[in-house]
Design a protein around this motif. Structure first.
Motif, PDB file in Angstrom:
ATOM      1  N   LEU A   1      34.380  30.567  54.577  1.00  0.00           N
ATOM      2  CA  LEU A   1      35.186  31.591  55.239  1.00  0.00           C
ATOM      3  C   LEU A   1      34.284  32.728  55.693  1.00  0.00           C
ATOM      4  CD1 LEU A   1      38.329  31.816  52.917  1.00  0.00           C
ATOM      5  CD2 LEU A   1      38.198  30.796  55.206  1.00  0.00           C
ATOM      6  N   ARG A   2      34.679  33.404  56.783  1.00  0.00           N
ATOM      7  CA  ARG A   2      33.880  34.489  57.367  1.00  0.00           C
ATOM      8  C   ARG A   2      34.066  35.775  56.567  1.00  0.00           C
ATOM      9  NH1 ARG A   2      31.192  33.087  61.720  1.00  0.00           N
ATOM     10  NH2 ARG A   2      30.652  35.218  62.265  1.00  0.00           N
ATOM     11  N   ALA A   3      33.201  35.963  55.578  1.00  0.00           N
ATOM     12  CA  ALA A   3      33.213  37.177  54.761  1.00  0.00           C
ATOM     13  C   ALA A   3      31.839  37.348  54.144  1.00  0.00           C
ATOM     14  CB  ALA A   3      34.266  37.085  53.655  1.00  0.00           C
ATOM     15  N   PHE A   4      31.420  38.600  53.995  1.00  0.00           N
ATOM     16  CA  PHE A   4      30.208  38.869  53.225  1.00  0.00           C
ATOM     17  C   PHE A   4      30.305  40.228  52.556  1.00  0.00           C
ATOM     18  CE2 PHE A   4      28.581  40.337  57.476  1.00  0.00           C
ATOM     19  CZ  PHE A   4      28.173  41.632  57.147  1.00  0.00           C
ATOM     20  N   SER A   5      29.488  40.383  51.532  1.00  0.00           N
ATOM     21  CA  SER A   5      29.355  41.663  50.839  1.00  0.00           C
ATOM     22  C   SER A   5      27.953  42.189  51.104  1.00  0.00           C
ATOM     23  CB  SER A   5      29.591  41.492  49.338  1.00  0.00           C
ATOM     24  OG  SER A   5      28.674  40.550  48.795  1.00  0.00           O
ATOM     25  N   TYR A   6      27.790  43.497  50.879  1.00  0.00           N
ATOM     26  CA  TYR A   6      26.476  44.109  51.074  1.00  0.00           C
ATOM     27  C   TYR A   6      26.244  45.148  49.994  1.00  0.00           C
ATOM     28  CZ  TYR A   6      29.295  47.794  53.134  1.00  0.00           C
ATOM     29  OH  TYR A   6      30.243  48.765  53.323  1.00  0.00           O
ATOM     30  N   ASN A   7      24.972  45.416  49.738  1.00  0.00           N
ATOM     31  CA  ASN A   7      24.550  46.396  48.742  1.00  0.00           C
ATOM     32  C   ASN A   7      23.258  47.007  49.260  1.00  0.00           C
ATOM     33  OD1 ASN A   7      23.781  47.862  46.517  1.00  0.00           O
ATOM     34  ND2 ASN A   7      23.790  46.136  45.088  1.00  0.00           N
ATOM     35  N   VAL A   8      23.392  48.073  50.040  1.00  0.00           N
ATOM     36  CA  VAL A   8      22.244  48.687  50.699  1.00  0.00           C
ATOM     37  C   VAL A   8      22.259  50.192  50.412  1.00  0.00           C
ATOM     38  CG1 VAL A   8      21.124  49.141  52.919  1.00  0.00           C
ATOM     39  CG2 VAL A   8      22.223  46.931  52.513  1.00  0.00           C
ATOM     40  N   ASP A   9      21.147  50.679  49.903  1.00  0.00           N
ATOM     41  CA  ASP A   9      20.989  52.108  49.618  1.00  0.00           C
ATOM     42  C   ASP A   9      22.129  52.645  48.758  1.00  0.00           C
ATOM     43  OD1 ASP A   9      18.621  52.155  51.100  1.00  0.00           O
ATOM     44  OD2 ASP A   9      19.688  52.598  52.964  1.00  0.00           O
ATOM     45  N   GLY A  10      22.537  51.879  47.757  1.00  0.00           N
ATOM     46  CA  GLY A  10      23.571  52.315  46.827  1.00  0.00           C
ATOM     47  C   GLY A  10      24.993  52.158  47.340  1.00  0.00           C
ATOM     48  N   GLU A  11      25.162  51.684  48.565  1.00  0.00           N
ATOM     49  CA  GLU A  11      26.503  51.472  49.123  1.00  0.00           C
ATOM     50  C   GLU A  11      26.846  49.990  49.016  1.00  0.00           C
ATOM     51  OE1 GLU A  11      28.960  51.841  53.308  1.00  0.00           O
ATOM     52  OE2 GLU A  11      27.027  52.858  53.138  1.00  0.00           O
ATOM     53  N   VAL A  12      27.938  49.708  48.314  1.00  0.00           N
ATOM     54  CA  VAL A  12      28.406  48.331  48.127  1.00  0.00           C
ATOM     55  C   VAL A  12      29.732  48.185  48.841  1.00  0.00           C
ATOM     56  CG1 VAL A  12      29.145  46.614  46.424  1.00  0.00           C
ATOM     57  CG2 VAL A  12      27.239  48.151  45.904  1.00  0.00           C
ATOM     58  N   GLY A  13      29.884  47.093  49.573  1.00  0.00           N
ATOM     59  CA  GLY A  13      31.139  46.853  50.275  1.00  0.00           C
ATOM     60  C   GLY A  13      31.228  45.428  50.770  1.00  0.00           C
ATOM     61  N   TYR A  14      32.199  45.197  51.636  1.00  0.00           N
ATOM     62  CA  TYR A  14      32.442  43.854  52.157  1.00  0.00           C
ATOM     63  C   TYR A  14      33.039  43.993  53.550  1.00  0.00           C
ATOM     64  CZ  TYR A  14      37.355  44.767  51.626  1.00  0.00           C
ATOM     65  OH  TYR A  14      38.604  45.322  51.772  1.00  0.00           O
TER      66      TYR A  14
ATOM     67  N   ALA B   1      22.079  47.584  64.099  1.00  0.00           N
ATOM     68  CA  ALA B   1      23.149  46.604  64.282  1.00  0.00           C
ATOM     69  C   ALA B   1      24.491  47.236  63.949  1.00  0.00           C
ATOM     70  CB  ALA B   1      22.923  45.385  63.387  1.00  0.00           C
ATOM     71  N   ARG B   2      25.515  46.760  64.658  1.00  0.00           N
ATOM     72  CA  ARG B   2      26.896  47.190  64.402  1.00  0.00           C
ATOM     73  C   ARG B   2      27.768  45.940  64.380  1.00  0.00           C
ATOM     74  NH1 ARG B   2      28.518  52.084  65.596  1.00  0.00           N
ATOM     75  NH2 ARG B   2      27.035  52.276  67.322  1.00  0.00           N
ATOM     76  N   VAL B   3      28.612  45.832  63.345  1.00  0.00           N
ATOM     77  CA  VAL B   3      29.573  44.738  63.263  1.00  0.00           C
ATOM     78  C   VAL B   3      30.971  45.317  63.115  1.00  0.00           C
ATOM     79  CG1 VAL B   3      27.922  43.114  62.231  1.00  0.00           C
ATOM     80  CG2 VAL B   3      29.442  44.411  60.754  1.00  0.00           C
ATOM     81  N   THR B   4      31.947  44.567  63.611  1.00  0.00           N
ATOM     82  CA  THR B   4      33.345  44.921  63.400  1.00  0.00           C
ATOM     83  C   THR B   4      34.014  43.777  62.661  1.00  0.00           C
ATOM     84  OG1 THR B   4      34.016  44.012  65.535  1.00  0.00           O
ATOM     85  CG2 THR B   4      33.490  46.376  65.466  1.00  0.00           C
ATOM     86  N   GLY B   5      35.079  44.093  61.971  1.00  0.00           N
ATOM     87  CA  GLY B   5      35.847  43.104  61.231  1.00  0.00           C
ATOM     88  C   GLY B   5      37.081  43.765  60.664  1.00  0.00           C
ATOM     89  N   ILE B   6      37.566  43.223  59.549  1.00  0.00           N
ATOM     90  CA  ILE B   6      38.746  43.793  58.900  1.00  0.00           C
ATOM     91  C   ILE B   6      38.505  43.921  57.402  1.00  0.00           C
ATOM     92  CG2 ILE B   6      40.381  42.971  60.640  1.00  0.00           C
ATOM     93  CD1 ILE B   6      41.105  40.646  58.720  1.00  0.00           C
ATOM     94  N   ASP B   7      39.381  44.741  56.766  1.00  0.00           N
ATOM     95  CA  ASP B   7      39.342  44.865  55.314  1.00  0.00           C
ATOM     96  C   ASP B   7      40.472  44.032  54.711  1.00  0.00           C
ATOM     97  OD1 ASP B   7      41.708  46.358  55.580  1.00  0.00           O
ATOM     98  OD2 ASP B   7      40.732  48.279  55.181  1.00  0.00           O
ATOM     99  N   LEU B   8      40.660  44.147  53.402  1.00  0.00           N
ATOM    100  CA  LEU B   8      41.679  43.340  52.728  1.00  0.00           C
ATOM    101  C   LEU B   8      43.100  43.711  53.108  1.00  0.00           C
ATOM    102  CD1 LEU B   8      40.155  42.926  49.160  1.00  0.00           C
ATOM    103  CD2 LEU B   8      40.622  41.123  50.838  1.00  0.00           C
ATOM    104  N   ASP B   9      43.293  44.855  53.747  1.00  0.00           N
ATOM    105  CA  ASP B   9      44.623  45.243  54.222  1.00  0.00           C
ATOM    106  C   ASP B   9      44.835  44.852  55.678  1.00  0.00           C
ATOM    107  OD1 ASP B   9      45.403  46.431  51.767  1.00  0.00           O
ATOM    108  OD2 ASP B   9      44.196  48.199  52.260  1.00  0.00           O
ATOM    109  N   GLY B  10      43.837  44.189  56.270  1.00  0.00           N
ATOM    110  CA  GLY B  10      43.935  43.793  57.662  1.00  0.00           C
ATOM    111  C   GLY B  10      43.583  44.899  58.643  1.00  0.00           C
TER     112      GLY B  10
END
Length: 163
Positions: free
Chosen positions: A56-69, A105-114
């Motif tokens: 499935l198209r999803a990833f997480s990241y952990n860069v410079d103390g910022e964690v997200g997806y 780089a810039r990416v767009t997508g959605i969060d868990l609430d759509g």
């Protein structure tokens, strides 16, 4: 949720284009929790769903103390002059080779609430966004190496104790 084992080079899921997420359900929420847990281990800048065996198209990241997806990421902007940066991959442990990446780089997508979200960054964040999106497109950084480095990398893979 615990971190999930990382799939290694040779696993077919790593060469498969990931499917878009069409419905956000408990399975997708659990996937995001696993991705976030998996990326928080030391030395990890990103983990794509395919790296933990989920197509499935999803990833997480952990860069410079910022964690997200991000879900359903699409690269919408790359800028600057591509430059060679040393890159490694959890799915190809122990190998580091120079890869051409854009410095922004810039990416767009959605969060868990759509809801629509956007991630962008320079240097390591830009590299992580490109690297993880590549995973979702069935590409490994080895696929972006020049001929000489790819030959050397494949030799290292064949001689590794994990392959």
């Amino acid at each position: 949720m615990p971190e999930r084992p990382i799939r290694l080079f040779g696993d077919p899921v790593l060469k498969t284009v990931s499917d878009p997420i069409s419905t956000i359900d408990d399975r997708v929420r659990a996937l995001v929790a696993d991705l976030v847990d998996s990326v928080q281990l030391p030395g990890r800048a990103g983990v794509a769903a395919s790296q933990i065996g989920v197509n499935l198209r999803a990833f997480s990241y952990n860069v410079d103390g910022e964690v997200g997806y991000i879900l359903n990421p699409v690269i919408v902007e790359l800028s600057g002059e591509p430059e060679l940066v040393d890159e490694g991959c959890l799915s190809v442990p122990g190998l580091w080779y120079p890869v051409k990446r854009y410095p922004f780089a810039r990416v767009t997508g959605i969060d868990l609430d759509g809801n629509p979200i956007e991630l962008s960054g320079h240097e390591l964040m830009a590299q992580a966004l490109q690297h993880e999106t590549d995973h979702l497109d069935g590409l490994l950084y080895l696929d972006r190496l020049d001929k000489e480095n790819r030959r050397a990398a494949m030799k290292e893979v064949r001689e590794s104790n994990w392959f």
